[in-house]
Scaffold this active site. Sequence first.
Site, PDB file in Angstrom:
ATOM      1  N   ARG A  46      -6.297  19.442  -2.503  1.00 37.37           N
ATOM      2  CA  ARG A  46      -6.030  18.247  -3.320  1.00 37.37           C
ATOM      3  C   ARG A  46      -4.517  18.029  -3.409  1.00 37.37           C
ATOM      4  O   ARG A  46      -4.026  16.920  -3.350  1.00 37.37           O
ATOM      5  CB  ARG A  46      -6.644  18.381  -4.718  1.00 37.37           C
ATOM      6  CG  ARG A  46      -6.125  17.308  -5.669  1.00 37.37           C
ATOM      7  CD  ARG A  46      -6.961  17.080  -6.936  1.00 37.37           C
ATOM      8  NE  ARG A  46      -7.629  18.235  -7.441  1.00 37.37           N
ATOM      9  CZ  ARG A  46      -7.067  19.200  -8.194  1.00 37.37           C
ATOM     10  NH1 ARG A  46      -5.783  19.141  -8.500  1.00 37.37           N
ATOM     11  NH2 ARG A  46      -7.777  20.219  -8.613  1.00 37.37           N
ATOM     12  N   TYR A  98      -4.152 -10.162  -5.985  1.00 43.56           N
ATOM     13  CA  TYR A  98      -5.484  -9.705  -5.613  1.00 43.56           C
ATOM     14  C   TYR A  98      -6.344  -9.565  -6.885  1.00 43.56           C
ATOM     15  O   TYR A  98      -5.900  -8.958  -7.862  1.00 43.56           O
ATOM     16  CB  TYR A  98      -5.362  -8.372  -4.859  1.00 43.56           C
ATOM     17  CG  TYR A  98      -6.681  -7.695  -4.634  1.00 43.56           C
ATOM     18  CD1 TYR A  98      -7.713  -8.352  -3.964  1.00 43.56           C
ATOM     19  CD2 TYR A  98      -6.917  -6.410  -5.094  1.00 43.56           C
ATOM     20  CE1 TYR A  98      -8.942  -7.736  -3.763  1.00 43.56           C
ATOM     21  CE2 TYR A  98      -8.133  -5.781  -4.890  1.00 43.56           C
ATOM     22  CZ  TYR A  98      -9.137  -6.452  -4.235  1.00 43.56           C
ATOM     23  OH  TYR A  98     -10.342  -5.848  -4.044  1.00 43.56           O
ATOM     24  N   ASP A 170       3.251  -4.857  -4.192  1.00 49.77           N
ATOM     25  CA  ASP A 170       2.078  -4.674  -3.348  1.00 49.77           C
ATOM     26  C   ASP A 170       2.380  -5.375  -2.024  1.00 49.77           C
ATOM     27  O   ASP A 170       2.387  -6.607  -1.949  1.00 49.77           O
ATOM     28  CB  ASP A 170       0.842  -5.274  -4.040  1.00 49.77           C
ATOM     29  CG  ASP A 170      -0.434  -5.058  -3.222  1.00 49.77           C
ATOM     30  OD1 ASP A 170      -0.332  -4.828  -1.996  1.00 49.77           O
ATOM     31  OD2 ASP A 170      -1.526  -5.130  -3.813  1.00 49.77           O
ATOM     32  N   LYS A 195      -6.007  -2.314   5.136  1.00 50.79           N
ATOM     33  CA  LYS A 195      -5.725  -3.598   5.770  1.00 50.79           C
ATOM     34  C   LYS A 195      -4.872  -3.406   7.033  1.00 50.79           C
ATOM     35  O   LYS A 195      -5.258  -2.678   7.910  1.00 50.79           O
ATOM     36  CB  LYS A 195      -5.093  -4.539   4.746  1.00 50.79           C
ATOM     37  CG  LYS A 195      -5.842  -4.563   3.397  1.00 50.79           C
ATOM     38  CD  LYS A 195      -7.210  -5.136   3.533  1.00 50.79           C
ATOM     39  CE  LYS A 195      -8.159  -5.054   2.352  1.00 50.79           C
ATOM     40  NZ  LYS A 195      -7.865  -4.446   1.126  1.00 50.79           N
TER      41      LYS A 195
HETATM   42  C1  LIG Z   1      -3.271  -7.340  -1.777  1.00 49.60           C
HETATM   43  C2  LIG Z   1      -4.272  -6.263  -2.028  1.00 49.60           C
HETATM   44  N1  LIG Z   1      -3.917  -5.209  -2.774  1.00 49.60           N
HETATM   45  C3  LIG Z   1      -4.793  -4.203  -3.033  1.00 49.60           C
HETATM   46  C4  LIG Z   1      -6.080  -4.245  -2.558  1.00 49.60           C
HETATM   47  C5  LIG Z   1      -7.036  -3.131  -2.898  1.00 49.60           C
HETATM   48  O1  LIG Z   1      -7.175  -2.228  -1.854  1.00 49.60           O
HETATM   49  P1  LIG Z   1      -8.476  -1.327  -1.583  1.00 49.60           P
HETATM   50  O2  LIG Z   1      -9.587  -2.265  -1.278  1.00 49.60           O
HETATM   51  O3  LIG Z   1      -8.069  -0.468  -0.449  1.00 49.60           O
HETATM   52  O4  LIG Z   1      -8.718  -0.549  -2.835  1.00 49.60           O
HETATM   53  C6  LIG Z   1      -6.491  -5.320  -1.776  1.00 49.60           C
HETATM   54  C7  LIG Z   1      -7.882  -5.376  -1.268  1.00 49.60           C
HETATM   55  O5  LIG Z   1      -8.342  -6.370  -0.776  1.00 49.60           O
HETATM   56  C8  LIG Z   1      -5.565  -6.356  -1.511  1.00 49.60           C
HETATM   57  O6  LIG Z   1      -5.905  -7.431  -0.782  1.00 49.60           O
END
Ligand SMILES: Cc1ncc(COP(=O)(O)O)c(C=O)c1O
Length: 379
Positions: A46, A98, A170, A195
Site C-alpha cells: 500500500r 466535471y 484538474d 482519460k
Molecule cells: C475532468 C475530470 N476530472 C476527474 C474525473 C474523474 O476521474 P475518474 O473517473 O478516473 O474517477 C473525470 C471523469 O470523467 C473528469 O472528466
Amino acid sequence: MGFSTQCIHAGNEPEPTTGAVTVPIFQTSTYVQPELGRHKGFEYARTKNPTRDALEANLAALERGKRAHCFASGMSATDTVFRLLKSGDHVVAGENMYGGSYRLFSRVLEKFGLEFTYVDTSSLDAVRGAIRPSTRILFLETPTNPMMTITDLAACAEIAHQSNILVVVDNTFCSPYLQQPLELGADIVVHSTTKFINGHSDSVGGVVVSKSDEIADQIGFLQNAVGAILSPFDSWLVLRGVKTLAVRMKQHEENGRAMAQYLAGQSKVQKVNYPGLPDHPQHELAKRQMKGFGALMSFELGSYERAKAFLDRVRLCSLGESLGGVETLISHPVSMTHGSVPEETRRRLGITPGLVRISVGIEDVEDLIADLDQAFAAI
Ligand SMILES: Cc1ncc(COP(=O)(O)O)c(C=O)c1O
C-alpha cells in the site's frame, strides 16, 4: 529531454535482474526484509510498489512536478487532495467542472465541514471576490467540462498566492502534452489517468502531482493512511499507455481541429464550443496557455429530442461516458456526466438538453465525419 522522450523513458529503467526493457508488474502485497530494521526501500505494497513508483516518476516528470502519487481513480486523487484541509476551511472552485467533482464537494466533503463557493473562474474579479480569510484551495478545471471555458492559470495563481491559497488544477482534459499548470504557478495537478494519459479506455486511475516536496510528503502520508492506491497491473497499463501520449495527442489535436471546423459548418449545429475556433471568447488565452486546443468540444442541437435522435444514430463514434481514449466517444452531459449538477446551474452554464459532447479519437477523421453526417441526416 524532450516531452516525447520523457513519455517513453522517464521512470522506465531496465529491470536490474534480467534487463527487461519494460518495468515488470510487481504483483506482491509485501516484501521480505533481510533482517529486522533493514529493508530494500519497500515494506508493504500500500505504501510503495515498484511498478507504481515507475509510473509516479514518469508522471512527475511530464507534469514538471517534484513527485507524483497514483490513485485508484481520478476521484480518489481529488478526494485525497482535499484531505489536506480541515473542518471550517473554505474552497473556491469553478462553477462548471466535471459533475463528479461537484458531487464529491457538495454531497461528501461539505458533510465534514468544508465550505465551497463556486464561481466563473474565467473572471478574475469573480475569483478575487470569492476569497475569504478561511480560503485554503482554489480548484480549477480548464478548459471546463463540457462548455470549454478557459481560465487564466497564471493570473489565478498570482491572486491565490497573495493569500497563501493552494492552486489545484484538474488537468485531465489537456494532459501534460497540452498544458503544464505547475509551470504556470499551480501547486498541485490532478488527473483522471483514465482519460488521455492512459488513452486506451482500459484502466481507471488518478494521479496527484505536487510542485514541492512539502506538499508531496503530505499527499504521500495521506495516500498511505487512506489507501486508495493504483494497483500494480493498472500502474503497468498506464505506464504502457503514456509512452504514446505525445503521438496520440498530436493526432487527437489534428482530428479535433478538423472536427470543430466540420461542426462549425454544419447547418444543424447551433453553436460549437471549442477553444481552437476564432470565435471562442478566450481563443487568445487558450493560444497562450495551451500547446494546442485538444480533442474535446461540445455542440448545441437545440433540444433533447434532436440530441437523442442524433446520438441514437451514431455508429463509429461510441455513445458512452468518459473521454480521452483512442476511440471517439460521444456523450450527452445532461443525462450522463453532469446529472449531479443542479438543473438551475446547468441552465445558467449552457449545459442544455440539446448539448452533445464529443471526445475525438485518433481514427481517420474522414470516417468520423462520415458517421456524424449520416447521424445529422436523421434530425
Ligand atoms: C475532468 C475530470 N476530472 C476527474 C474525473 C474523474 O476521474 P475518474 O473517473 O478516473 O474517477 C473525470 C471523469 O470523467 C473528469 O472528466
